[in-house]
Design an enzyme around this catalytic site. Structure first.
Site, PDB file in Angstrom:
ATOM      1  N   LYS A   1       0.865  -1.042  -0.118  1.00 15.83           N
ATOM      2  CA  LYS A   1       0.076   0.102   0.068  1.00 15.83           C
ATOM      3  C   LYS A   1       0.692   1.216  -0.056  1.00 15.83           C
ATOM      4  O   LYS A   1       1.947   1.235  -0.020  1.00 15.83           O
ATOM      5  CB  LYS A   1      -0.903  -0.001   1.201  1.00 15.83           C
ATOM      6  CG  LYS A   1      -1.980  -1.262   1.170  1.00 15.83           C
ATOM      7  CD  LYS A   1      -2.739  -1.300  -0.029  1.00 15.83           C
ATOM      8  CE  LYS A   1      -3.241  -2.733  -0.333  1.00 15.83           C
ATOM      9  NZ  LYS A   1      -4.219  -3.391   0.755  1.00 15.83           N
TER      10      LYS A   1
HETATM   11  C1  PLP Z   1      -5.162  -4.549   0.759  1.00 13.83           C
HETATM   12  C2  PLP Z   1      -6.554  -4.413   0.753  1.00 13.83           C
HETATM   13  C3  PLP Z   1      -7.344  -4.869   1.655  1.00 13.83           C
HETATM   14  C4  PLP Z   1      -6.900  -5.421   3.126  1.00 13.83           C
HETATM   15  O1  PLP Z   1      -5.870  -4.725   3.776  1.00 13.83           O
HETATM   16  P1  PLP Z   1      -4.875  -5.662   4.829  1.00 13.83           P
HETATM   17  O2  PLP Z   1      -4.122  -4.687   5.445  1.00 13.83           O
HETATM   18  O3  PLP Z   1      -3.754  -6.330   3.956  1.00 13.83           O
HETATM   19  O4  PLP Z   1      -5.513  -6.477   5.685  1.00 13.83           O
HETATM   20  C5  PLP Z   1      -8.874  -4.599   1.897  1.00 13.83           C
HETATM   21  N1  PLP Z   1      -9.415  -3.999   0.722  1.00 13.83           N
HETATM   22  C6  PLP Z   1      -8.621  -3.893  -0.298  1.00 13.83           C
HETATM   23  C7  PLP Z   1      -9.255  -2.932  -1.611  1.00 13.83           C
HETATM   24  C8  PLP Z   1      -7.272  -3.889  -0.316  1.00 13.83           C
HETATM   25  O5  PLP Z   1      -6.728  -3.707  -1.607  1.00 13.83           O
END
Ligand code: PLP
Length: 348
Positions: free
Chosen positions: A149
């Site tokens: 992210k």
């Molecule tokens: C990455 C992601 C998540 C989950 O994030 P985590 O921190 O890995 O649990 C949820 N929704 C979307 C759209 C994502 O890209």
């Protein structure tokens, strides 16, 4: 942890921020705190990460899928509204790839039904919609600090919200359900006494991770600017190339955090194209295979090919090109040149 939470209150303007061990954990406790369970429905796009759908399913509720726009990959507000029934307990739009979902009509539809909007802001640290940041429009929002992210703490996440009661529940569910409040008045220092009225999970973010997050928050503007510059270079380098559809941006005023740069291959098989890119040493991502076509979702909820045309067409064609702040301009040029060589009729 308190400092990172403060940063998110500042970023969004939300009254509460609750740091958690991942966005998935955040989704889990938000759905639990909202009382989503057996017999309930939650409306969300199929074009999203499966984490959201898993959490809905694990509550015993039914995920109800709204179609998304082929060009922007954003969930269509009219589709969200159409899927709301008397059983719907929440809607979860996603700020896809770092551009905002069209929150106003989604919120209006949710208000008419008397249900909350929970923004999946996993891609959206730095995203704004009509002059206000994701999470800044009065809704509960969930951020992710997974390594892929825009900011990371190794693993981690944040929930922001405006409702003090909800925030209190989230804090309890985050850490075993442990309540010390009743004893606080008996002394200045900490107390070893606690009670648990409802069992909770173990979803706290550590201070060690939060310290990384605070540093990342100091850099995120610069990192997102770099992402935007790289995205602009891709758009320029691939402009007018037949056989590939470039990402479209929503028409509403917004700031894009360019979490992902997603193209759609139209002139050859997507997976063959990915194979050819690998020969050039270019690795790509797939964000995302439509959730309504995952095996367990089909089996449990009877979803099938043909349900969501926009999402399915994009699902067959999408791939995410490399995009991260450490990339050089020359890396983007290399990828663009490889694409021009691979696509039929693409050589200029
Ligand atoms: C990455 C992601 C998540 C989950 O994030 P985590 O921190 O890995 O649990 C949820 N929704 C979307 C759209 C994502 O890209």
């Amino acid at each position: 942890m308190a400092e990172l939470e403060e940063r998110f209150r500042d970023l969004t303007g939300a009254s509460h921020a609750v740091a958690v061990s991942s966005a998935t954990a955040g989704l889990h406790i938000v759905l639990a705190a909202l009382g989503v369970g057996e017999g309930d429905e939650v409306v969300t796009p199929s074009m999203t990460f499966a984490s959201t759908v898993n959490q809905i399913a694990l509550r015993g509720a039914r995920p109800v899928f709204a179609d998304s726009d082929y060009g922007t990959l954003q969930v269509l507000p009219a589709e969200v509204e159409r899927r709301i029934t008397s059983r719907t307990r929440a809607v979860i739009p996603v700020h896809f790839a770092g551009a905002p979902a069209d929150l106003d009509p989604i919120r209006a539809a949710a208000d008419r039904a008397g249900i909350p909007v929970v923004e999946d802001a996993a891609h959206a640290v730095g995203t704004s919609y009509r002059g206000k940041p994701a999470g800044g429009h009065g809704n509960t929002a969930i951020y992710s600090f997974h390594p892929i992210k825009n900011i990371t703490t190794g693993e981690g996440g944040m929930v922001t919200c405006y409702d003090g009661e909800l925030a209190k529940k989230l804090r309890l569910l985050r850490f075993h359900g442990i309540e010390r409040d009743a004893w606080k008045r008996y002394g200045k220092g900490g107390t070893p006494h606690y009670d648990i009225r409802e069992p909770g999970y173990k979803y706290n973010l550590t201070d060690l991770q939060a310290a990384i997050g605070v540093v990342q928050m100091g850099k995120v503007k610069r990192m997102n600017e770099r992402r935007a510059a790289l995205a602009a270079r891709y758009l320029e380098g691939l402009r007018g190339l037949p056989g590939i559809d470039l990402p479209e941006s929503p028409s509403c005023p917004h700031e894009h955090s360019w979490h992902l740069f997603i193209v759609k291959v139209t002139s050859m098989d997507r997976d063959a194209f990915i194979g050819r890119l690998a020969e050039y040493n270019v690795g790509v991502g797939l964000h995302f295979p439509p959730c309504h076509l995952l095996s367990y979702v089909r089996e449990r909820y009877g979803t099938k090919e043909g349900d969501l045309p926009g999402c399915e067409l994009s699902g067959k064609r999408i791939l995410s090109l490399p995009l991260f702040p450490g990339m050089a301009d020359g890396d983007v040029d290399y990828v663009c040149a490889a694409i021009r060589e691979i696509l039929p009729g693409g050589k200029s």
